[in-house]
Each structure stands twice: as C-alpha cells, then as structure tokens.
Design a protein around this motif. Structure first.
Motif, mmCIF file in Angstrom:
data_model
loop_
_atom_site.group_PDB
_atom_site.id
_atom_site.type_symbol
_atom_site.label_atom_id
_atom_site.label_comp_id
_atom_site.label_asym_id
_atom_site.label_seq_id
_atom_site.Cartn_x
_atom_site.Cartn_y
_atom_site.Cartn_z
ATOM 1 N N GLY A 1 -37.054 -70.808 64.418
ATOM 2 C CA GLY A 1 -37.667 -71.889 63.650
ATOM 3 C C GLY A 1 -38.364 -72.884 64.547
ATOM 4 N N ASN A 2 -38.769 -74.000 63.959
ATOM 5 C CA ASN A 2 -39.469 -75.062 64.679
ATOM 6 C C ASN A 2 -38.469 -76.078 65.223
ATOM 7 N N GLU B 1 -41.592 -73.513 68.942
ATOM 8 C CA GLU B 1 -41.218 -72.575 67.887
ATOM 9 C C GLU B 1 -40.466 -71.418 68.529
ATOM 10 N N VAL C 1 -44.120 -75.407 59.454
ATOM 11 C CA VAL C 1 -44.211 -73.978 59.150
ATOM 12 C C VAL C 1 -45.494 -73.675 58.395
#
Length: 381
Positions: free
Chosen positions: A168-169, A153, A249
């Motif tokens: 973000g991931n 992440e 998320v």
C-alpha cells in the motif's frame, strides 16, 4: 524469501517473549519503587538516604529498560494522533545538532505535500533520535547525516518475506549516514534486542529494536540497507490517515500511461534485480538494453544503438561505480537522461554534480508505479 520469513518469525517470537518478561518485570518494579518511596519520608540518616537514592535510581533505570522491551514487544501504550511528519522532523533538527556534535553535518530533505500520518509523535521523535545516535556512532571521525521524508508505495514484491507487511501507500522517513556500514551478518541481527556491535557499556542493543517494535505496532514497516565502507540507510514506512491513502491510490491509477518506445539502458550488477527492472520497464512499454557493469554499459553505448535514458545502480562491482559511469556517459552524450537507483546512496551523497536537471533519483525498493512516475518526470523535462 525463506530466510526473511524465518527471521521475521524469530523476531515475532523474541518480541512476544520480551514483552511478557517486561510486563512481569514492571510489576516487580512497582512493588520495589513503591516501598522505596514510602521509606523516603522516614529516613533521617544521611548515609541511609544516600543508599535509598541509589536504590531508587536503579529502579528507575529498570523501568526504562522495561519500557524499551515493551516497545520491541509491541505492547507499549501508544497515543496516535494526526501528525505532520515534516513539521515533526523540522522541530527535531536543532536537538539533533546539539546531540550529535559539531563533527556531524545534518541535512534534511523534506518532500512537500505529504499526507498526515496516524502515529504517536513522541515515539517518532524517539525513533528519529535513536537512528541519529546510531548513525553518529558509525561515524567516529565525523560525517554527514541525511534525513528524508517522502511518499512510498510498497507492492507485493517489496513486502515478500515479511508476514506482517501490507502492500500500500506509506509516508517514508529515511535516515542515512556516511559511516562504516554493516556486514551482512550485522544487518540480519540489527533489530534483535540486546544485539550490539559497540563495546561493553557503550550501548544496550535496544535502540533499533525499539524503533522496529514501534513502527510495527503502528502498522508500518522498517527497511535497512547498508554497504560496508559506504554507510547505512534505515527507512521507516508509516501509514497515512485512511482518507489520504485512498486518494493516493486513485491518483496513482490515473497517473500511469503508455510509453512511446523510448530506449532505456539498465545497468545493475545483481542479476535478480536487473531481471526485475527489465521486466518492469518492458511492461511500461519501453525498449530495454541491459548491462551488468559500467564498462559493459559503455560498450553497449559505443555499439551505436540509440539510447534515451541510462538507468544505473550506484554501488556496483566491476571497477566502476554508477556515478563514474554517469560522468563518462555525460561527457560523451551530454543530452542523455540519467536515473540513479540504490538502496543506500541518497542524492546528496552522490558527489560530482552528476544529478542535474536531466538526471533523477529512485531509492530501492521501488514499485512499478514509482518507476513510471520518475521516468515520466525525466522525459517531460
């Protein structure tokens, strides 16, 4: 951050230039190779056919060069497909062993349950091969190559200074070697096209720039970390399929929970990194002590304050590495939990058996969510 931004802007400008040159160069090569092809069936003289063959081979090499330039300029045609990174890496292992030779030991550590990624699988294979060959060249006397996959992440802090980076991931592919490492100057220029530290004729200087261009074009990010005399790690952060990213998320948001006041000793020689680590730990609810070196950490422990976990960098100044510190702490306090962190040394590089059931590993850069998850994992063992 300003330096990183200038470098990113420079790379963007060079990418646009090389992409444009490669496009025009390809048009010229099309004319050249097409005319040579037409001559192929019209020549009977053996010497003339040999001359023609050399010209065709040169045109083919030119086409390969243009292809690499397009890769760096993010103008190559990609065919993204849902791809299982672990299967792809597993399928490349035998080829890498044959390519790198017997003096390079290869170890793969593939994280289970990774989401699918949307990439051109052929380009991922090329990137992995390029990184592996570079790693081999950095280990002329042999060494170890580690290939890791995992989840990652990236938060706002992690992508600071990179105008293209999106928090973000991601799914991470990391290649680590135990070679000579890079100086700071080489690290700054490593992704520039035609930049190489190899001798004349030993490399085109386009391997890493191709990797950089492909990953950026695919919506991902590249991170390089190196310690001179220790080795190098290159991490590729590739975007997962959208539905997989949305699920992660939600899971990350649910996973974080308040701490119950455990005390963590942070040992880090870089004051900026140490301040960030302390702030994050306090935000998670931990009591925090800090030290800038191994010897100072031992003094803090000797003062008698209760400490539940040692959170230490591995490569540090001050005459004591994180591994040596952990060994001494383990000798004095066998039950103390230990969490290692570094931008380079992966767990298998750490020798001496310190990474046990009561120790863990967290690679830099990491987010507060990843830190929280790793600490919970250690405290719940």
């Amino acid at each position: 951050m300003e330096q990183d931004l200038r470098q990113a802007q420079k790379m963007e400008a060079v990418g646009q230039l090389t992409g444009g040159v490669a496009h025009d160069f390809n048009n010229l090569l099309t004319v050249i190779s097409g005319n040579l092809e037409m001559l192929d069936g019209r020549l009977d003289d053996v010497e003339q056919r040999d001359i023609l063959k050399e010209a065709q081979e040169a045109a083919q090499l030119g086409a390969e060069l243009a292809k690499r330039l397009l890769a760096f300029g993010r103008r190559q045609p990609l065919r993204p497909l849902p791809t299982d990174l672990n299967i792809l890496v597993g399928g490349m292992t035998d080829l890498l062993r044959r390519s790198l030779g017997e003096t390079i030991a290869i170890e793969t550590r593939l994280a289970p349950g990774l989401p699918m990624i949307m990439v051109d699988p052929g380009q991922v294979e090329n990137a992995l091969l390029n990184l592996a060959v570079n790693a081999r060249d950095a280990m002329p006397k042999g060494g170890r190559l580690y290939i890791d996959t995992g989840r990652a992440e990236l938060d706002l802090e992690s992508v600071a200074g990179d105008p293209d980076a999106v928090p973000g991931n991601y799914v991470m592919l990391a290649v680590t070697d135990t070679g000579t490492g890079m100086t700071a100057e080489v690290q700054r220029r490593a992704f520039e096209p035609f930049y190489t530290t190899k001798g004349p004729g030993a490399g085109s200087g386009l391997g890493l720039s191709m990797v950089y261009g492909f990953v950026k074009q695919s919506g991902g990010h590249v991170r390089l970390y190196s310690e001179l005399g220790h080795g190098t790690t290159v991490r590729l952060y590739l975007p997962p399929r959208e539905e997989a990213a949305a699920g992660e998320v939600a899971a990350a948001a649910q996973g974080r929970r308040a701490r119950s006041g455990e005390t963590v000793l942070v040992v880090e020689d870089d004051p900026r990194v140490r301040r960030v680590s302390v702030r994050r730990l306090k935000e998670l609810g931990y009591l925090v002590l800090e030290a800038e070196s191994g010897p100072e950490a031992l003094q803090v422990i000797a003062a008698g304050k209760p400490i539940d976990l040692l959170f230490t960098d591995i490569v540090m100044s001050g005459g004591m590495s994180g591994v040596e510190l952990a060994k001494e702490v383990r000798r004095q306090h066998p039950d103390m939990k230990i969490l290692f962190t570094s931008g380079y040394a992966e767990p298998a590089v750490v020798e001496g058996g310190v990474v046990t059931t009561s120790a863990g590993w967290l690679g830099k850069p990491y987010t507060i969510g990843e830190l929280d998850a790793k600490l919970r994992e250690l405290f719940e063992r």
